[in-house]
Design an enzyme around this catalytic site. Structure first.
Site, PDB file in Angstrom:
ATOM      1  CB  ALA A 120      -0.933  -0.002   1.211  1.00 19.67           C
ATOM      2  CG  ASN A 176       1.058  -6.498   6.437  1.00 15.42           C
ATOM      3  OD1 ASN A 176       1.737  -7.259   7.108  1.00 15.42           O
ATOM      4  ND2 ASN A 176      -0.219  -6.709   6.198  1.00 15.42           N
ATOM      5  CG  HIS A 204       0.391   4.284   4.163  1.00 19.57           C
ATOM      6  ND1 HIS A 204       0.249   3.823   5.457  1.00 19.57           N
ATOM      7  CD2 HIS A 204      -0.480   3.559   3.417  1.00 19.57           C
ATOM      8  CE1 HIS A 204      -0.647   2.855   5.487  1.00 19.57           C
ATOM      9  NE2 HIS A 204      -1.112   2.687   4.262  1.00 19.57           N
TER      10      HIS A 204
END
Length: 253
Positions: A120, A176, A204
Site C-alpha cells: 500500500a 504491513n 501513508h
C-alpha cells in the site's frame, strides 16, 4: 505458471477479479479456513477449492499468501520445502527476525523464491536503490479512519509512536507497510499511527534520508469496503508483480 491462493478475503477477491491470464500465469487453486470463500473464488476463476493446503502443493508453482501473519508462519516453511515459490502479503510476520531467517534459509536450500509486493505504499523502488549506499533515517506516518483501526473517536488521536517491530505486534493486520519499509531499509524504522475521523482513506507518509539525499512520499489509498484495514493498492501491487513474471521488459528497480 500455476498459482494457488491461501486466504480468500478482500485482497484475493480483487486479484482474481482484476487479473487476466494473458501471460502464461493461471490462478487455479484456492484455500481458506472458510471453505465457502474458497469455493466462491474458485467458481469465478474456473479453478479448484481445496480442503487442505497440502492438496494444492503438488500442482502449483507459486503460492500467494493473503491470509494473516499467523497463517503465514504456519504455512511458509512447508511451501518452501517443496521448492514452491511464495508471495507474501502479510509482510509484518517477516519482522520476526528468527522467522525471516528461517524463511530465507529454507528458500535457499530448496531453490525457491520469496516475493513481497510493494503493498500500500510507494517508493520501495527508490529505497532499494538507496540501500546500496547508507540509509541514515527512515520513518512512516500512517493515518487511518477509526473504522479501519477498530476505534470510535471523535478527534484525531496518536495510537502508536515507536519502532516498526513494535507496531506490527500491536497492529498485525494494519501496518504491513512498516515491515516492508523496514526490510527494504534494513533497519527498524520509526512509525507513528494516527486515527483520524476526518479521513476516509489510508494515508501513508514516508521520509527516507541517506547518502543519496532525501525523499518523501505520500499516498492516500482507498480502502476495501469489505475490509477497510487494507488498501486496494496492496492487491494491485500483487497483480502487477504476478504479471511481471511473464513480461520480457521491465521498468523500475
Amino acid at each position: 505458471m500455476i498459482v494457488g491462493i491461501v486466504g480468500c478475503g478482500a485482497i484475493a477477491n480483487t486479484i482474481v477479479n482484476e487479473f487476466i491470464s494473458d501471460s502464461g500465469i493461471q490462478i487455479k487453486y484456492f484455500y481458506d479456513t472458510d471453505i465457502e470463500r474458497a469455493e466462491n473464488l474458485a467458481q469465478i476463476a474456473n479453478g479448484v477449492a481445496v480442503l487442505r493446503l497440502e492438496d494444492m502443493l503438488d500442482d502449483v508453482d507459486l503460492v500467494l499468501e493473503s491470509a494473516s501473519p499467523i497463517a503465514l508462519k504456519v504455512i511458509a516453511l512447508d511451501i518452501l520445502e517443496k521448492g514452491i515459490d511464495l508471495m507474501v502479503m502479510s509482510v509484518g510476520a517477516l519482522m520476526d527476525n528468527e522467522f525471516r531467517n528461517k524463511v530465507k534459509e529454507t528458500a535457499e536450500a530448496h531453490n525457491a523464491k520469496v516475493y513481497a509486493p510493494s503493498g500500500a505504499i510507494v517508493g520501495l523502488d527508490g529505497i532499494k536503490a538507496a540501500s546500496i549506499g547508507k540509509i541514515t533515517e527512515a520513518s512512516l506516518t500512517t493515518r487511518k479512519a477509526p473504522k479501519s483501526l477498530g476505534r470510535e473517536v471523535e478527534e484525531e488521536e496518536v495510537l502508536f509512536e515507536g519502532k516498526a517491530s513494535e507496531a506490527v505486534e500491536k497492529f498485525p493486520v494494519n501496518i504491513n507497510v512498516a515491515a516492508s519499509l523496514s526490510i527494504a531499509c534494513n533497519m527498524d524504522i520509526n512509525v507513528k499511527i494516527i486515527v483520524d475521523p476526518k479521513v476516509d482513506r489510508n494515508v501513508h507518509e514516508v521520509v527516507v534520508k541517506g547518502d543519496f539525499g532525501e525523499f518523501r512520499t505520500s499516498s492516500e489509498n482507498y480502502p476495501f469496503a469489505a475490509n477497510p484495514k487494507t488498501s486496494m493498492l496492496a492487491a494491485f501491487s500483487a497483480i502487477k508483480l504476478l504479471k511481471s513474471f511473464g513480461e520480457c521488459f521491465s521498468v523500475g528497480t
